[in-house]
Design a protein around this motif. Structure first.
Motif, mmCIF file in Angstrom:
data_model
loop_
_atom_site.group_PDB
_atom_site.id
_atom_site.type_symbol
_atom_site.label_atom_id
_atom_site.label_comp_id
_atom_site.label_asym_id
_atom_site.label_seq_id
_atom_site.Cartn_x
_atom_site.Cartn_y
_atom_site.Cartn_z
ATOM 1 N N LEU A 65 -0.814 -2.515 11.375
ATOM 2 C CA LEU A 65 -2.081 -2.305 12.065
ATOM 3 C C LEU A 65 -1.939 -2.319 13.585
ATOM 4 C CD1 LEU A 65 -4.485 -4.398 9.808
ATOM 5 C CD2 LEU A 65 -3.984 -1.950 9.733
ATOM 6 N N SER A 116 0.834 -1.192 0.000
ATOM 7 C CA SER A 116 0.000 0.000 0.000
ATOM 8 C C SER A 116 0.868 1.240 0.000
ATOM 9 C CB SER A 116 -0.886 0.031 1.239
ATOM 10 O OG SER A 116 -1.672 -1.114 1.281
ATOM 11 N N ARG A 142 -7.660 -3.650 12.032
ATOM 12 C CA ARG A 142 -8.786 -3.699 11.096
ATOM 13 C C ARG A 142 -8.449 -2.969 9.801
ATOM 14 N NH1 ARG A 142 -10.536 -3.141 16.220
ATOM 15 N NH2 ARG A 142 -12.117 -4.620 16.966
ATOM 16 N N LEU A 143 -8.746 -3.633 8.691
ATOM 17 C CA LEU A 143 -8.458 -3.065 7.377
ATOM 18 C C LEU A 143 -9.412 -3.657 6.352
ATOM 19 C CD1 LEU A 143 -5.092 -2.562 5.596
ATOM 20 C CD2 LEU A 143 -6.695 -4.209 4.630
ATOM 21 N N LYS A 168 -7.276 1.081 13.449
ATOM 22 C CA LYS A 168 -6.364 0.380 14.349
ATOM 23 C C LYS A 168 -7.024 0.139 15.700
ATOM 24 C CE LYS A 168 -2.103 2.330 12.421
ATOM 25 N NZ LYS A 168 -0.885 3.117 12.757
ATOM 26 N N LEU A 226 0.509 -7.395 7.321
ATOM 27 C CA LEU A 226 -0.398 -6.485 8.021
ATOM 28 C C LEU A 226 -0.025 -6.276 9.477
ATOM 29 C CD1 LEU A 226 -4.011 -7.487 7.023
ATOM 30 C CD2 LEU A 226 -2.939 -5.283 6.717
ATOM 31 N N TYR A 246 -9.901 1.189 3.787
ATOM 32 C CA TYR A 246 -10.340 1.636 5.106
ATOM 33 C C TYR A 246 -9.423 1.001 6.157
ATOM 34 C CZ TYR A 246 -14.667 2.423 2.458
ATOM 35 O OH TYR A 246 -15.580 2.817 1.508
ATOM 36 N N VAL A 247 -8.997 1.790 7.134
ATOM 37 C CA VAL A 247 -8.147 1.288 8.212
ATOM 38 C C VAL A 247 -8.692 1.787 9.547
ATOM 39 C CG1 VAL A 247 -5.851 1.330 9.265
ATOM 40 C CG2 VAL A 247 -6.071 1.231 6.764
#
Length: 228
Positions: free
Chosen positions: A136, A15, A92-93, A89, A132, A86-87
């Motif tokens: 995150l 990303s 969560r993504l 913390k 990830l 969408y993120v």
């Protein structure tokens, strides 16, 4: 490795947070000879030592707990995909790919699901199996959480290269490229265990709005709509 897994690694590990990457370059105003001759040359920015760069990167990642952005992904085969990221913390993504792509990637804090809306398939992984896990976290410390293999700097950017050997399939190499002016992450490129490189660019970044928590729920496969 299945194409879905390649897409998964590319999207999660590559990303590219790029504020202003799509800004149009305006032509420089015409200068009169007198003004040009009197203009003092611009000095190059002072070099950033590796320890300072790493701390600035930690500060950047830890400053925001939420994110919403549009993304453009270019894979190793040159295929271009777009969508929404969408993120929230910690943990969560959601990568939501726009048509004609049919993929979506959802992390709910524990697991990560790669879902294909067309084929109605879903693959589940633990976050700790993916790149990830460090992105995150509530509090990121690059020195402790990953292996840093290089830090370089030039007048326009600073690049931090990291290696993650705990992902499924082997080690991945990730290059984090920050612009020098604001030290904002402007590019992120990954080389996965098979040697494939993926680049994702984000724009329209929102670091204030809190995404709906419902976006990060992984639906049961029984909820797939019936295809005619």
């Amino acid at each position: 490795m299945k194409r879905g897994s390649k897409l998964f690694l590319g999207a999660l590990a590559a990303s590219a947070l790029m504020s202003g990457a799509f800004a149009q370059k305006l032509p420089a105003p015409e200068k009169k000879p007198a003004a040009k001759s009197a203009e003092a040359p611009k000095s190059a920015p002072e070099p950033i030592d590796s320890q300072t760069a790493i701390q600035m990167a930690n500060d950047y990642f830890n400053a925001a707990q939420v994110m919403t952005a549009d993304f453009v992904q270019v894979g190793a085969d040159g295929r271009r995909s777009e969508g929404k990221l969408y993120v929230l913390k910690p943990g969560r993504l959601r990568f939501e790919y726009a048509l004609p792509a049919t993929m979506e990637i959802i992390a709910d804090g524990v697991s990560v699901a790669i879902r294909d809306r067309k084929l109605q398939t879903q693959q589940l992984y633990f976050i700790n199996q993916t790149p990830l896990k460090f992105l995150l976290k509530d509090e990121l410390n690059l020195k402790k959480d990953v292996k840093i293999t290089g830090v370089s700097s030039d007048p326009k950017s600073t690049t931090i290269t990291i290696e993650d050997s705990a992902t499924f399939g082997g080690s991945s190499t990730i290059k984090l490229n920050f612009d020098r002016k604001a030290f904002a992450l402007q590019q992120w490129e990954v080389t996965d265990p098979q040697g494939y490189q993926t680049l994702v660019t984000l724009h329209n970044i929102d670091l204030k709005s809190v995404p709906d928590r419902g976006l990060f729920r992984i639906p049961p496969t029984s909820f797939w709509p019936i295809q005619n």
